[in-house]
Design a protein around this motif. Structure first.
Motif, PDB file in Angstrom:
ATOM      1  N   VAL A 257       0.301   1.082  -8.378  1.00 54.19           N
ATOM      2  CA  VAL A 257      -0.359   1.852  -7.318  1.00 54.19           C
ATOM      3  C   VAL A 257       0.459   3.120  -7.068  1.00 54.19           C
ATOM      4  O   VAL A 257       1.645   3.191  -7.398  1.00 54.19           O
ATOM      5  CB  VAL A 257      -0.483   1.042  -6.012  1.00 54.19           C
ATOM      6  CG1 VAL A 257      -1.463  -0.107  -6.165  1.00 54.19           C
ATOM      7  CG2 VAL A 257       0.879   0.527  -5.557  1.00 54.19           C
TER       8      VAL A 257
ATOM      9  N   THR B 194      -4.514  -3.002  -8.937  1.00 58.54           N
ATOM     10  CA  THR B 194      -3.615  -2.647  -7.831  1.00 58.54           C
ATOM     11  C   THR B 194      -2.500  -3.660  -7.634  1.00 58.54           C
ATOM     12  O   THR B 194      -1.597  -3.412  -6.842  1.00 58.54           O
ATOM     13  CB  THR B 194      -4.413  -2.517  -6.523  1.00 58.54           C
ATOM     14  OG1 THR B 194      -5.155  -3.732  -6.290  1.00 58.54           O
ATOM     15  CG2 THR B 194      -5.382  -1.356  -6.600  1.00 58.54           C
TER      16      THR B 194
ATOM     17  N   ASP C  73       0.855  -1.183   0.000  1.00 60.98           N
ATOM     18  CA  ASP C  73       0.000   0.000   0.000  1.00 60.98           C
ATOM     19  C   ASP C  73       0.894   1.236   0.000  1.00 60.98           C
ATOM     20  O   ASP C  73       1.614   1.487   0.962  1.00 60.98           O
ATOM     21  CB  ASP C  73      -0.889  -0.015   1.244  1.00 60.98           C
ATOM     22  CG  ASP C  73      -1.878   1.153   1.290  1.00 60.98           C
ATOM     23  OD1 ASP C  73      -1.705   2.102   0.500  1.00 60.98           O
ATOM     24  OD2 ASP C  73      -2.794   1.109   2.113  1.00 60.98           O
TER      25      ASP C  73
END
Length: 292
Positions: free
Chosen positions: A93, A89, A50
């Motif tokens: 990203v 993703t 992330d």
């Protein structure tokens, strides 16, 4: 019922078995002596982290001055960042942060691209190496294994690929007038363009650079290959913003860090060394992030 001699029956069975051996499930798929090509190894990374959580809060506080003075709820929003909208993703990203301070605004953007080769004979790493090389060439740089002269000749003869055209156009702003023959391009140290003679350190490639170590360049000991680009804004814009980009490859992932400062006063020029140092420091932290 017709009588079939035993010898004739046995001969018929032998002929039938011989004819069926060419179509049986145990028959080899390839011809004798034909080599089997093994599929290339997959890349090290199958997923991406992330990006909005990839940067430590303490690092964000250093990179985004002014955010610490905001109310707590606004601080949280700034440090959370805004994720880039992507369709896959697992392949790409990104995240963007921005803070406002009395003297300037800072913007941080990071992008993770996982390269996958759809050619079984080409590994993901080799394909990522090709994609990275295009980005490096678009910045007007070349790796240590390539001759600089041949790289420049290639750039003049062939237009950049579609995925790097915007990077190449932006980098043209940082070239000296003597390199591309256009005297209207910014040179960083001109008094009529920047408002104060010699106020810039010459990091955009101008003649008489005070510190050549700040010029766009390839970087050592950062992933499997890395480079830094330093792009000032066009002369005549409302503010002299500067963007420092650090791009590196680690196996089949390409990481881009973009760090921009835009002063509130148009005659003030950002400190190129500070931006470069902070962008490189973050890039090295991200390399460690992928190594976890």
């Amino acid at each position: 019922m017709a009588y079939v001699p035993g010898t004739a029956l046995l001969a018929a069975l032998v002929v039938g078995c011989s004819a069926s051996t060419g179509t049986g499930g145990s028959a080899p798929d390839s011809k004798p002596g034909e080599a089997t090509v093994a599929a290339a190894a997959p890349g090290k990374y199958r997923t991406l982290p992330d990006p909005c959580r990839a940067v430590a809060p303490s690092t964000l506080k250093d990179l985004l001055p002014g955010a610490a003075e905001l109310p707590e709820d606004q601080q949280k929003k700034v440090y959370e960042g805004t994720a880039t909208v992507t369709y896959d993703t697992d392949r790409r990203v990104g995240c963007r942060w921005k803070s406002e301070a009395p003297d300037s605004s800072r913007t941080l953007f990071i992008d993770f691209e996982r390269v996958v080769s759809y050619d079984p004979s080409v590994s993901d790493d080799d394909r990522a190496r090709e994609v990275y090389a295009k980005k490096e060439n678009a910045a007007g740089l070349s790796s240590s294994s390539a001759a600089p002269s041949s790289t420049k000749d290639t750039e003049k003869q062939a237009p950049p690929s579609s995925d790097s055209a915007s990077d190449s156009a932006s980098h043209a702003l940082s070239r000296p007038a003597s390199e591309d023959g256009n005297a209207d391009e910014p040179t960083g140290g001109s008094p009529d363009e920047n408002g104060s003679e010699g106020s810039d350190s010459g990091t955009d490639g101008s003649a008489g650079s005070a510190d050549e170590s700040l010029l766009p360049r390839t970087l050592d000991n950062l992933g499997d290959g890395a480079f830094l680009d330093d792009l000032p804004s066009r002369a005549g814009s409302t503010a002299q913003n500067r963007t420092v980009s650090v791009v590196f490859r680690t196996s089949n992932v390409i990481v881009t860090v973009e760090y921009t400062e835009q002063p509130t006063v148009s005659t003030v020029l950002p400190d190129s060394k500070e931006l470069q140092d902070m962008a490189q420091s973050l890039a090295r932290q991200l390399v460690d992030k992928f190594s976890e």
